[in-house]
Design a protein around this motif. Structure first.
Motif, PDB file in Angstrom:
ATOM      1  N   ASP A 165      33.120  45.044  35.511  1.00  0.00           N
ATOM      2  CA  ASP A 165      33.606  43.618  34.251  1.00  0.00           C
ATOM      3  C   ASP A 165      32.370  42.987  34.649  1.00  0.00           C
ATOM      4  OD1 ASP A 165      34.884  41.222  33.809  1.00  0.00           O
ATOM      5  OD2 ASP A 165      36.542  41.553  35.351  1.00  0.00           O
ATOM      6  N   PRO A 166      31.852  42.314  33.828  1.00  0.00           N
ATOM      7  CA  PRO A 166      30.461  41.366  33.933  1.00  0.00           C
ATOM      8  C   PRO A 166      31.411  40.099  33.922  1.00  0.00           C
ATOM      9  CG  PRO A 166      30.448  42.741  32.014  1.00  0.00           C
ATOM     10  CD  PRO A 166      31.554  43.474  32.835  1.00  0.00           C
ATOM     11  N   GLU A 167      32.079  39.901  33.470  1.00  0.00           N
ATOM     12  CA  GLU A 167      32.260  38.603  32.817  1.00  0.00           C
ATOM     13  C   GLU A 167      32.923  37.888  34.801  1.00  0.00           C
ATOM     14  OE1 GLU A 167      35.816  39.174  30.540  1.00  0.00           O
ATOM     15  OE2 GLU A 167      33.914  39.182  28.443  1.00  0.00           O
ATOM     16  N   GLU A 168      33.889  38.901  35.502  1.00  0.00           N
ATOM     17  CA  GLU A 168      34.324  38.620  37.071  1.00  0.00           C
ATOM     18  C   GLU A 168      32.704  38.668  37.708  1.00  0.00           C
ATOM     19  OE1 GLU A 168      36.636  37.004  38.066  1.00  0.00           O
ATOM     20  OE2 GLU A 168      37.111  37.187  35.933  1.00  0.00           O
ATOM     21  N   ASN A 169      31.197  39.774  37.536  1.00  0.00           N
ATOM     22  CA  ASN A 169      30.038  40.197  38.203  1.00  0.00           C
ATOM     23  C   ASN A 169      30.537  41.421  39.545  1.00  0.00           C
ATOM     24  OD1 ASN A 169      29.172  38.183  36.744  1.00  0.00           O
ATOM     25  ND2 ASN A 169      27.665  37.259  38.253  1.00  0.00           N
ATOM     26  N   SER A 170      31.544  41.899  39.246  1.00  0.00           N
ATOM     27  CA  SER A 170      32.384  43.199  39.946  1.00  0.00           C
ATOM     28  C   SER A 170      31.984  44.163  39.328  1.00  0.00           C
ATOM     29  CB  SER A 170      33.408  42.596  39.945  1.00  0.00           C
ATOM     30  OG  SER A 170      34.561  42.773  39.220  1.00  0.00           O
ATOM     31  N   THR A 202      31.989  42.395  44.229  1.00  0.00           N
ATOM     32  CA  THR A 202      31.399  41.611  43.349  1.00  0.00           C
ATOM     33  C   THR A 202      29.495  41.291  43.665  1.00  0.00           C
ATOM     34  OG1 THR A 202      31.934  39.689  44.850  1.00  0.00           O
ATOM     35  CG2 THR A 202      33.832  40.164  43.385  1.00  0.00           C
TER      36      THR A 202
END
Length: 190
Positions: free
Chosen positions: A57-62, A75
């Protein structure tokens, strides 16, 4: 960050230093010398999560994890993704049926290189054929390296003159193959 120091989730078991397998195939090292317990390969102060990545989940850096850690997200500030390459001997017609016997060898896979040395150390003469695939492979130097090491072994045991043909078969441009002529008599017409 989540507080868990997991730069890379790894599968349990043993870690093999694969670049050494060409040396195993040439009788210089053993497969056992290439093996480490996976736990020994984890840097001090890091936690080894024995699982794999389920998703990014690149938008959440996770990243989300698989298996026992399925509900866990880790994360990150920076993420380096290092994908492996799956060896698919089954994609070459007839290879899985004859690999590891009949003089058909591969240095890819724990234990396969042992048979390469078994065959190479038993060579008394004849034709040796090495292949160089034209697609993406784990280490483009490995098919060349085992050929050069075979040549060195055969010279050491004074059998190089008994070899009628030492060949490499490849779909690579001829200029690249000509570089391999430094020490070997390579038949590129095969």
């Amino acid at each position: 960050s989540s507080g868990i120091n997991a730069e890379w989730p790894l599968r349990p078991g043993s870690h093999y230093y694969q670049p050494m397998w060409t040396l195993v195939g040439a009788g210089i090292k053993t497969t056992e010398q290439s093996r480490r317990r996976q736990k020994q390969c984890i840097p001090n102060g890091k936690t080894w999560l024995q699982t794999s990545i389920e998703g990014f989940d690149p938008e959440e850096n996770s990243v989300s994890l698989h298996g026992a850690y399925k509900d866990k997200k880790i994360t990150y500030d920076y993420l380096i993704v290092a994908l492996g390459l799956e060896i698919r001997f089954d994609k070459v017609n007839g290879l899985t049926e004859t690999l590891g016997k009949n003089g058909v060898c591969s240095n890819y896979g724990a234990g396969n290189a042992d048979y390469t040395w078994e065959v190479l150390s038993a060579v008394k003469g004849g034709d040796l054929l090495f292949t160089f695939p034209n697609g993406p492979i784990k280490c483009a130097g490995a098919p060349q390296k085992i050929m050069y090491l075979a040549d060195a072994h055969l010279r050491k045991v004074c059998l190089i003159e008994a070899i009628q043909k030492l060949s490499i078969v490849s779909f690579l441009p001829i200029n690249f193959i000509q570089l391999m002529r430094l020490r070997l008599c390579v038949d590129t017409t095969a």
